[in-house]
Design an enzyme around this catalytic site. Structure first.
Site, PDB file in Angstrom:
ATOM      1  CG  ASP A   1      28.473  38.578   1.439  1.00 46.73           C
ATOM      2  OD1 ASP A   1      28.589  39.151   2.434  1.00 46.73           O
ATOM      3  OD2 ASP A   1      29.291  38.586   0.627  1.00 46.73           O
TER       4      ASP A   1
HETATM    5  C1  BGC Z   1      31.249  41.071   2.351  1.00 45.13           C
HETATM    6  C2  BGC Z   1      31.652  39.797   3.238  1.00 45.13           C
HETATM    7  C3  BGC Z   1      31.582  40.638   4.691  1.00 45.13           C
HETATM    8  C4  BGC Z   1      30.306  41.172   5.134  1.00 45.13           C
HETATM    9  C5  BGC Z   1      30.243  41.499   6.321  1.00 45.13           C
HETATM   10  C6  BGC Z   1      29.882  41.770   2.871  1.00 45.13           C
HETATM   11  O1  BGC Z   1      29.800  43.012   1.986  1.00 45.13           O
HETATM   12  O2  BGC Z   1      31.121  40.624   1.017  1.00 45.13           O
HETATM   13  O3  BGC Z   1      32.904  39.329   2.955  1.00 45.13           O
HETATM   14  O4  BGC Z   1      32.059  39.265   5.478  1.00 45.13           O
HETATM   15  O5  BGC Z   1      30.058  42.033   3.872  1.00 45.13           O
HETATM   16  O6  BGC Z   1      31.013  42.744   6.517  1.00 45.13           O
END
Ligand code: BGC
Length: 710
Positions: free
Chosen positions: A254
């Site tokens: 993530d």
């Molecule tokens: C979120 C993800 C997301 C990623 C990119 C993270 O903060 O948890 O779900 O895909 O950011 O934006």
């Protein structure tokens, strides 16, 4: 930097990377041999916020990833992972919470195709979604992004979505692996989950999607599971994901989830995002120099990243077109398939255009239709209820969604309008500040001014209809006073038109709740352990999540899992099973007939539950195992067939570290909700191997001789 938009040129220029599938393995390995260790380490960290890293020397291009899944959030200027900066104008589809309410896998697959095609048109090779986390508590700030409290529903809807996305050539990245069920302490929290609960509830949707839909990527979660960060968790990323489930795709962090990069690579984490920093690269190089990470381990991760890049390049369709108007119409159609009719006293709905209707609510002019955070889409068009009012309908604002306090003037205007009309429709729910990525709710209540408005209007107007826009359950203190409740969830940017179509019967509600609406927060299974203390969240309710808990405790709920009404009615009959006994490797066919007994065309969601026998382990009263959505004209009947196997009767046995189906008599139940079982049959299952027993030096002789193995 090279990008997918230059793909046609790349195809001609860089044949080394762009091979047909059969040669992929050999040639990627050859390519890896040409990379220096430094270049390999660089490939394992992205090039910028949304791209993998290009290696110009070897003509290795970069691919782009963007958020989803309820529409495309492609950022070209300032970038962020919280939905703060702008993104390309796109289409906002219903959130996953709404899509799950459709119980329609064909619809989820179609949604995947449409979003996948948009990605192709915009040069995005990997869509970051769908999220498969289980709704452990209705308070989780991201529940709108997740499908269900039930692993089978979440797994089936997720698999269909991934299949749809990937059928267009775009990759899908399922997230957040694993046990990421709250936003409190989201970057550091530790989810402490026993092995059985982890496999039976929290991993099960990921397992189903990995095995059925083969997503190109898996995103690890920010949190720890049982003391180890997911980004460094070899049990999750290698032992379970790859060894047990056979996953062959790429694992990405993530955004910002990396702690120690080298430990992550060893555990099975391939790509660090976002890119642009040297910290992770240096950690990999230092670890190889120190001998704590082998170059073979680095190569394994590089191979997975290169395979993703190669697939993205090969599967790109430069001619794809993003038709925003057509996709917006589709968003409206999906919203109509997802709405759940919770109450409809004396068939007050559908409305007729002849009646005078007072439309009330700030949401009619400034709709709440999507969640906040990284999934936030910049809608090209938004259909507002005030722009779709039929003749006979007039609008008053009623409340200010920016405040929790009643505005007397707005309230009195609304009450006066409601008093004069034949019916009042109040558009209510949760403003965006109530639910968003990054923060959990602390209450199930709607803003006080909206509750007061509903009470005041229903005091003067018996035909008061409440339409709800919210990403997760709320309480309804006014439920007995209103005539109808239509739950729209967060229905995307077709919101206004979809709401009117449903209210006036151009569409017949056919959604069912993908989660229980409890009577109060204190009734929820995780009440004592959500969101945990000092960064530690113990999942003490075990497998008793959602309806599994309320049923076991024989508790009344506001609305049960699987519940939803229609403007027509359905009867279930003629249930048969093709065998009364079954064993490992055998399939049980269950059939029944559903008839539309009402006067309007409609769709019914037929749900199949299994009620296990009592045994050594405590199990839920019943669990959803399959479902089917069927469209029927008035008077039409349809035969529905389900197939079950031994795994559908199983639970996860920690002594075996595997799923196990004990010998015994199982009830196969078919119903219109988890609390409306209409038909039942029994089947007895005979296990091939008895359940192992644990003996200790203190076991009694009686214990030992009672072991069926003796
Ligand atoms: C979120 C993800 C997301 C990623 C990119 C993270 O903060 O948890 O779900 O895909 O950011 O934006």
């Amino acid at each position: 930097m090279l990008s997918l938009t230059k793909i046609t040129a790349i195809r001609k220029k860089y044949p080394a990377l762009l091979l047909n599938g059969r040669n992929t393995m050999v040639n990627l390995n050859e390519l890896i041999q040409q990379l220096t260790l430094e270049e390999k380490a660089e490939l394992l960290t992205g090039g910028d916020f949304w791209h993998t890293r290009a290696i110009e020397r070897l003509e290795i291009p970069a691919i782009m990833m963007s958020d989803g899944p309820s529409g495309l959030r492609k950022q070209e200027k300032e970038s962020d992972h919280l939905g703060i900066y702008g993104s390309t104008p796109a289409v906002c589809f219903p959130s996953s919470a709404a899509v799950a309410a459709s119980f329609d896998t064909a619809l989820a697959q179609k949604l995947g195709c449409v979003v996948g095609n948009e990605c192709q048109a915009e040069g995005v090779a990997l869509l970051l979604g769908p999220g498969l986390n289980i709704k452990r508590s209705p308070l989780c700030g991201r529940n709108f992004e997740y499908y269900s409290e039930d692993p089978v529903l979440a797994g089936q809807m997720g698999a269909a979505m991934v299949e749809g996305v990937q059928s267009t050539g775009t990759g899908s990245c399922i997230k957040h692996f694993a046990a990421n069920n709250q936003e409190t302490d989201r970057m550091v929290g530790d989810s402490v989950v026993d092995e059985r609960t982890l496999h039976e509830i929290y991993l099960a949707p990921f397992e189903a999607v990995v095995k059925e839909a083969r997503p190109q990527a898996v995103m690890c979660a920010y949190n720890k599971v049982n003391g180890t960060f997911c980004s460094e968790n070899g049990t999750l990323l290698t032992d379970i994901l790859r060894s047990a489930w056979g996953y062959q795709g790429m694992v990405v962090t993530d955004w910002g989830a990396v702690k120690n990069r080298a430990v992550g690579v060893r555990a099975g984490l391939d790509l660090e995002m976002p890119g642009g920093s040297r910290r992770g690269i240096q950690q990999v190089l230092d670890a190889v120099a120190a001998g704590t990470l082998t170059e073979a381990e680095v190569d394994r991760a590089v191979y997975n990243v290169l395979k993703l890049v190669q697939t993205g390049i090969e599967n790109h369709h430069p001619d794809a077109v993003f038709d925003r108007a057509a996709d917006h119409d589709f968003a409206r159609h999906i919203a109509e398939e997802c709405a759940v009719l919770l109450k409809n006293k004396d068939s007050v709905l559908p409305l007729t255009e002849e009646s005078s209707v007072a439309l009330i609510g700030d949401f009619a002019a400034a709709p709440r239709y999507q969640g906040g955070g990284s999934s936030h889409v910049n809608s090209a068009y938004i259909s507002r209820a005030v722009d779709c009012m039929p003749k006979g309908m007039s609008w008053t604002r009623g409340y200010d969604q920016g405040s929790d306090t009643s505005d007397r003037t707005l309230l009195e205007e609304a009450v006066a309008a409601a008093r004069k009309a034949d019916a009042a429709v109040i558009l209510a729910g949760l403003p965006e500040r109530y639910e968003s990525e990054g923060v959990d709710r602390t209450t199930l209540e709607m803003p006080a001014n909206q509750n007061e408005l509903i009470e005041a209007v229903s005091d003067v107007q018996p035909n008061t209809i409440v339409v709800l826009y919210n990403g997760a359950p709320i309480t309804m203190p006014w439920l007995d006073k209103v005539a109808a409740v239509l739950e729209m969830y967060l229905p995307g940017d077709g919101v206004g038109a979809a709401t009117m179509d449903l209210l006036y019967g151009k569409a017949n509600p056919s959604g069912k709740l993908p989660e229980t609406f409890p009577q109060k927060l204190a009734h929820t299974p995780s009440w004592f352990n959500f969101p945990g203390e000092n960064g530690i969240t113990e999942y003490r309710e075990g497998v008793f999540v959602g309806y599994r808990y309320y049923d076991a405790k024989e508790m009344d709920v506001l609305f049960p899992f699987g519940y939803g009404l229609s403007y027509t009615s359905f009867a279930y009959s003629n249930m048969t099973v093709d065998r009364s006994r079954m064993g490992e490797g055998e399939t049980l066919r269950v059939q029944l007939t559903v008839i539309n007994t009402g006067k309007l065309p409609g769709k019914e969601v037929v749900q199949l539950y299994v009620a296990p026998p009592a045994g050594m382990r405590r199990r839920p009263v019943r669990e959803l195992k399959s479902f089917a959505k069927v469209a029927l004209q008035p008077g039409e009947r349809r035969e529905i067939t389900f197939e079950l196997n031994a795994r559908d009767l199983a639970y996860y046995e920690p002594l075996l570290h595997d799923f196990y189906t004990p010998t015994g008599c199982y009830e196969i139940e078919v119903g219109a909700s988890s609390r409306d079982i209409r038909l039942r049959k029994e089947v007895s299952f005979t296990a091939e191997r008895p359940l192992p027993r644990m003996f200790t030096e203190y076991s009694t002789l009686a214990d030992v001789v009672s072991d069926p193995k003796d």
